[in-house]
Design a protein around this motif. Structure first.
Motif, PDB file in Angstrom:
ATOM      1  N   VAL A  22       0.848  -1.204   0.000  1.00  0.00           N
ATOM      2  CA  VAL A  22       0.000   0.000   0.000  1.00  0.00           C
ATOM      3  C   VAL A  22       0.884   1.255   0.000  1.00  0.00           C
ATOM      4  N   GLY A  23       1.898   1.269   0.873  1.00  0.00           N
ATOM      5  CA  GLY A  23       2.793   2.430   0.958  1.00  0.00           C
ATOM      6  C   GLY A  23       3.545   2.665  -0.344  1.00  0.00           C
ATOM      7  N   LEU A  24       4.044   1.588  -0.918  1.00  0.00           N
ATOM      8  CA  LEU A  24       4.813   1.741  -2.164  1.00  0.00           C
ATOM      9  C   LEU A  24       3.919   2.230  -3.301  1.00  0.00           C
ATOM     10  N   ALA A  25       2.679   1.746  -3.337  1.00  0.00           N
ATOM     11  CA  ALA A  25       1.755   2.194  -4.388  1.00  0.00           C
ATOM     12  C   ALA A  25       1.501   3.693  -4.244  1.00  0.00           C
ATOM     13  N   ARG A  26       1.310   4.149  -3.008  1.00  0.00           N
ATOM     14  CA  ARG A  26       1.068   5.585  -2.788  1.00  0.00           C
ATOM     15  C   ARG A  26       2.288   6.409  -3.209  1.00  0.00           C
ATOM     16  N   ALA A  27       3.482   5.948  -2.776  1.00  0.00           N
ATOM     17  CA  ALA A  27       4.708   6.708  -3.075  1.00  0.00           C
ATOM     18  C   ALA A  27       4.956   6.742  -4.585  1.00  0.00           C
ATOM     19  N   THR A  28       4.696   5.632  -5.258  1.00  0.00           N
ATOM     20  CA  THR A  28       4.934   5.572  -6.702  1.00  0.00           C
ATOM     21  C   THR A  28       3.963   6.495  -7.427  1.00  0.00           C
ATOM     22  N   GLN A  29       2.716   6.502  -6.955  1.00  0.00           N
ATOM     23  CA  GLN A  29       1.695   7.355  -7.576  1.00  0.00           C
ATOM     24  C   GLN A  29       2.053   8.837  -7.429  1.00  0.00           C
ATOM     25  N   ARG A  30       2.709   9.160  -6.292  1.00  0.00           N
ATOM     26  CA  ARG A  30       3.040  10.560  -6.020  1.00  0.00           C
ATOM     27  C   ARG A  30       4.086  11.097  -6.992  1.00  0.00           C
ATOM     28  N   GLY A  31       5.013  10.233  -7.436  1.00  0.00           N
ATOM     29  CA  GLY A  31       6.006  10.726  -8.406  1.00  0.00           C
ATOM     30  C   GLY A  31       7.342  10.039  -8.295  1.00  0.00           C
ATOM     31  N   THR A  32       8.405  10.747  -8.697  1.00  0.00           N
ATOM     32  CA  THR A  32       9.744  10.160  -8.767  1.00  0.00           C
ATOM     33  C   THR A  32      10.228   9.672  -7.400  1.00  0.00           C
TER      34      THR A  32
END
Ligand code: Z5A
Length: 209
Positions: A143-153
């Motif tokens: 879940v955390g990685l999906a959020r961070a990836t969605q946010r950007g670089t």
């Protein structure tokens, strides 16, 4: 009401929502006219911010794990002396995005460096000083990685693989279990508004009732 200024740290795996929820902590203090300083690690002072750039810049030749560990504590030494302790001495609370628990989680858990090395550096850099409250935003790694990836670089450390972040999360769980009086563990999986509401209630009960 609690009088002594508190040193409050925020921790969690990548994308747990620390930066989002930090505003809730700050609003809670502001609504009670409590002076505070917001800061972060690595960083939070002139030289520590310069070290942060070295640490997080993507690189084809990353620093050795020991170099990374020493730089985290070099930054921390400056940050504590230049920013954290002066703020507390002025009577300000300090709200800090990550601190030494992140070193145990990322360099100790993620990179598998010996805990004894981290303990040695901790004793050198802040032997008698540490957070009064640590808020752990706990979220499954996916879940955390999906959020961070969605946010950007992603920066250099954010680009590690899933297994790395599973070790980071396991380390945070172990730290929270070993210091339950200091740790506040918040389930950061629900939507941001629900996490904020639960955080507000928990902190109000802890600090102001
Ligand atoms: N590090 C280390 O290795 N050793 C150390 O000793 C220290 C640090 C002190 C600092 O990078 C890196 O340094 C960090 C650990 C390492 N690297 N990693 N990985 P940083 O400060 O740039 O990044 P970070 O600390 O990992 O924070 P972050 O990436 O900004 O994550 P966050 O603050 O937890 O999440 P956020 O920015 O609030 O939210 C991420 C996205 O999710 C954003 O688009 C939000 O709108 C969204 N979001 C937030 N909450 C929710 C909920 N509840 N639902 C849905 N979406 C949400």
């Amino acid at each position: 009401m609690m009088q002594k200024p508190q040193f409050v740290t925020l921790e969690g795996v990548e994308g747990a929502g620390k930066s989002t929820q930090k505003q809730v902590v700050c609003e809670l203090l502001a609504s009670r006219d409590i002076p505070f300083v917001e800061t972060r690690e690595p960083g939070g002072s002139l030289h520590a911010e310069q070290i942060r750039e070295l640490l997080l810049a993507p690189s084809e030749t990353p620093p050795s794990d020991l170099c990374e560990l020493l730089l985290m504590f070099a930054a921390r030494a400056d940050h504590i002396e230049q920013t954290v302790q002066p703020a507390l001495a002025r009577g300000h609370w300090v709200i800090c995005d990550r601190f030494t628990d992140a070193t145990y989680a990322y360099q100790g858990g993620g990179r598998a460096l010996p805990a004894a090395w981290i303990e040695t550096l901790e004793r050198l850099v802040h032997p008698t000083f540490g957070p009064d409250t640590t808020i752990l935003f706990d979220v499954p790694v996916d879940v955390g990685l999906a959020r961070a990836t969605q946010r950007g670089t992603l920066d250099r450390i954010e680009s590690e693989d899933r297994a790395f972040f599973e070790r980071v999360r396991a380390s945070y769980h172990a730290q929270a279990a070993s210091e339950p009086a200091r740790y506040v563990v918040v389930d950061a999986t629900p939507n941001a508004d629900d996490v904020s509401q639960s955080l507000r209630e928990t902190l109000t009960a802890r600090w102001f009732s």
